[in-house]
Design a protein around this motif. Structure first.
Motif, mmCIF file in Angstrom:
data_model
loop_
_atom_site.group_PDB
_atom_site.id
_atom_site.type_symbol
_atom_site.label_atom_id
_atom_site.label_comp_id
_atom_site.label_asym_id
_atom_site.label_seq_id
_atom_site.Cartn_x
_atom_site.Cartn_y
_atom_site.Cartn_z
ATOM 1 N N GLU A 1 7.664 4.199 -7.063
ATOM 2 C CA GLU A 1 8.446 2.986 -7.287
ATOM 3 C C GLU A 1 8.664 2.733 -8.779
ATOM 4 O O GLU A 1 7.793 3.000 -9.608
ATOM 5 C CB GLU A 1 7.725 1.765 -6.711
ATOM 6 C CG GLU A 1 7.715 1.662 -5.213
ATOM 7 C CD GLU A 1 7.081 0.358 -4.765
ATOM 8 O OE1 GLU A 1 7.767 -0.674 -4.808
ATOM 9 O OE2 GLU A 1 5.904 0.384 -4.373
ATOM 10 N N TYR B 1 0.839 -1.205 0.000
ATOM 11 C CA TYR B 1 0.000 0.000 0.000
ATOM 12 C C TYR B 1 0.870 1.250 0.000
ATOM 13 O O TYR B 1 1.970 1.261 0.572
ATOM 14 C CB TYR B 1 -0.876 0.006 1.254
ATOM 15 C CG TYR B 1 -2.325 -0.307 1.009
ATOM 16 C CD1 TYR B 1 -2.712 -1.275 0.098
ATOM 17 C CD2 TYR B 1 -3.327 0.352 1.710
ATOM 18 C CE1 TYR B 1 -4.046 -1.574 -0.112
ATOM 19 C CE2 TYR B 1 -4.661 0.065 1.512
ATOM 20 C CZ TYR B 1 -5.024 -0.901 0.598
ATOM 21 O OH TYR B 1 -6.347 -1.191 0.394
ATOM 22 N N ASN B 2 0.368 2.314 -0.607
ATOM 23 C CA ASN B 2 1.114 3.572 -0.590
ATOM 24 C C ASN B 2 1.235 4.099 0.846
ATOM 25 O O ASN B 2 0.466 3.735 1.731
ATOM 26 C CB ASN B 2 0.440 4.602 -1.502
ATOM 27 C CG ASN B 2 -0.851 5.141 -0.939
ATOM 28 O OD1 ASN B 2 -0.849 6.057 -0.121
ATOM 29 N ND2 ASN B 2 -1.983 4.550 -1.355
ATOM 30 N N ARG B 3 2.216 4.977 1.051
ATOM 31 C CA ARG B 3 2.583 5.402 2.405
ATOM 32 C C ARG B 3 1.540 6.306 3.064
ATOM 33 O O ARG B 3 1.608 6.525 4.276
ATOM 34 C CB ARG B 3 3.941 6.090 2.371
ATOM 35 C CG ARG B 3 5.081 5.149 1.959
ATOM 36 C CD ARG B 3 6.426 5.853 1.933
ATOM 37 N NE ARG B 3 7.488 4.932 1.562
ATOM 38 C CZ ARG B 3 7.860 4.698 0.304
ATOM 39 N NH1 ARG B 3 7.253 5.334 -0.692
ATOM 40 N NH2 ARG B 3 8.833 3.846 0.038
ATOM 41 N N THR B 4 0.594 6.822 2.294
ATOM 42 C CA THR B 4 -0.485 7.616 2.886
ATOM 43 C C THR B 4 -1.553 6.724 3.502
ATOM 44 O O THR B 4 -2.129 7.055 4.546
ATOM 45 C CB THR B 4 -1.123 8.529 1.815
ATOM 46 O OG1 THR B 4 -0.128 9.414 1.306
ATOM 47 C CG2 THR B 4 -2.268 9.342 2.408
ATOM 48 N N ASN C 1 4.797 -1.201 2.444
ATOM 49 C CA ASN C 1 4.439 -0.190 1.464
ATOM 50 C C ASN C 1 4.966 -0.473 0.059
ATOM 51 O O ASN C 1 4.362 -0.018 -0.919
ATOM 52 C CB ASN C 1 4.963 1.181 1.900
ATOM 53 C CG ASN C 1 4.405 1.614 3.243
ATOM 54 O OD1 ASN C 1 5.138 1.747 4.219
ATOM 55 N ND2 ASN C 1 3.106 1.823 3.306
ATOM 56 N N THR C 2 6.070 -1.188 -0.057
ATOM 57 C CA THR C 2 6.699 -1.356 -1.364
ATOM 58 C C THR C 2 6.691 -2.815 -1.800
ATOM 59 O O THR C 2 6.514 -3.726 -0.982
ATOM 60 C CB THR C 2 8.159 -0.863 -1.336
ATOM 61 O OG1 THR C 2 8.936 -1.731 -0.496
ATOM 62 C CG2 THR C 2 8.245 0.570 -0.827
ATOM 63 N N HIS D 1 -0.682 2.071 -6.327
ATOM 64 C CA HIS D 1 0.172 2.248 -5.153
ATOM 65 C C HIS D 1 1.637 2.441 -5.555
ATOM 66 O O HIS D 1 2.351 3.251 -4.933
ATOM 67 C CB HIS D 1 0.017 1.055 -4.210
ATOM 68 C CG HIS D 1 -1.329 0.969 -3.579
ATOM 69 N ND1 HIS D 1 -1.806 1.911 -2.705
ATOM 70 C CD2 HIS D 1 -2.325 0.046 -3.717
ATOM 71 C CE1 HIS D 1 -3.024 1.590 -2.309
ATOM 72 N NE2 HIS D 1 -3.364 0.461 -2.917
ATOM 73 N N ASN E 1 1.161 2.394 6.925
ATOM 74 C CA ASN E 1 2.546 2.685 7.319
ATOM 75 C C ASN E 1 3.353 1.413 7.555
ATOM 76 O O ASN E 1 4.353 1.433 8.253
ATOM 77 C CB ASN E 1 2.586 3.602 8.549
ATOM 78 C CG ASN E 1 1.981 2.965 9.795
ATOM 79 O OD1 ASN E 1 1.498 1.826 9.752
ATOM 80 N ND2 ASN E 1 1.992 3.682 10.893
ATOM 81 N N ASN F 1 3.894 5.810 -4.694
ATOM 82 C CA ASN F 1 5.145 5.677 -3.948
ATOM 83 C C ASN F 1 6.370 6.110 -4.750
ATOM 84 O O ASN F 1 7.468 6.217 -4.198
ATOM 85 C CB ASN F 1 5.360 4.217 -3.519
ATOM 86 C CG ASN F 1 4.537 3.841 -2.305
ATOM 87 O OD1 ASN F 1 4.111 4.688 -1.536
ATOM 88 N ND2 ASN F 1 4.318 2.546 -2.139
#
Length: 233
Positions: free
Chosen positions: A159, A119-122, A128-129, A153, A125, A157
């Motif tokens: 990525e 999941y993205n960092r927003t 995330n990657t 996501h 937590n 991020n």
């Protein structure tokens, strides 16, 4: 939630299963694994994890997925793995490992696999990657716990899609949507690059559009363009 895993109601369960079985579009995967986790006692990390509750909920859900002929569910549910301030991150990761091991034990009896979704960092937590999720999948080391790729996501991020090359053997599902949340910020060329990396990584499964792609004129136009990008990769 469509399968109503908290409902001990045979009629409601059968109605949900019938709706899935008669859908004009086959239902082959599910998402929304742990809706409203804090409210419903379905937290995976933190000081208030209820292991018995997670066990019973997951068992009912997977049994109903088996009855409906659905073999894959994504584990995103970022709120369920949001680490509270001051809570040890190593302990939180161990709690996620424990949850995934439990899912594997349940899923192997029902023919259900779980696709772990970074999941993205927003929105979360923890995990995330793609490399973080891949590391966890390898640590759990169960055939029914694998990985999902999500354009949305990864793009939020920042990525590189090249991260998917190493993850390829563990990918069992993929998502795509516009990370601009309704405002076009990505292009058909980026969408094609994502799909082509998936193909290069050895992934030949489905890609589900989970939100608008306003770079195209309609959902049909988006689907046509994405399928063409897959064919040309």
């Amino acid at each position: 939630s469509l399968l109503g895993p908290d409902e001990i109601d045979r009629d409601a369960e059968q109605a949900a299963l019938e709706r899935i079985r008669t859908s004009p579009v086959p239902v082959s995967t599910m998402c929304g694994f742990l809706p409203n986790p804090e409210r419903d006692g379905l937290m995976v990390v933190g000081p208030d994890v209820d292991a018995a509750r997670l066990w019973s909920y997951t068992k009912r859900l997977f049994v109903r997925m088996e009855q409906a002929g659905i073999g894959v569910i994504g584990y995103g549910s970022g709120g369920s793995r949001f680490v509270p301030d001051g809570f040890p991150r190593d302990q939180a990761l161990e709690q996620v490992r424990h949850f995934l091991q439990m899912c594997a034990t349940q899923g192997e009896g029902c023919g259900v696999r779980v696709a772990l979704e970074p999941y993205n960092r927003t929105d979360a937590n923890l995990i995330n990657t793609v490399p973080e999720a891949l590391r966890l999948v390898r640590e759990v080391n169960r055939p029914s716990i694998q990985l999902m790729a999500d354009f949305f996501h990864m793009r939020l991020n920042g990525e590189s899609f090249d991260e998917l090359m190493e993850a390829g053997p563990h990918l069992i599902h993929a998502h795509i949507a516009e990370p601009g949340r309704g405002h076009p910020q990505t292009t058909p060329e980026e969408h094609a690059a994502y799909l082509q990396i998936l193909r290069s990584a050895g992934y030949d499964g489905r890609v589900t559009q989970t939100g608008d792609l306003p770079a195209y004129g309609s959902p049909v136009e988006a689907a046509t363009a994405l399928k063409e990008a897959c064919r040309s990769s």
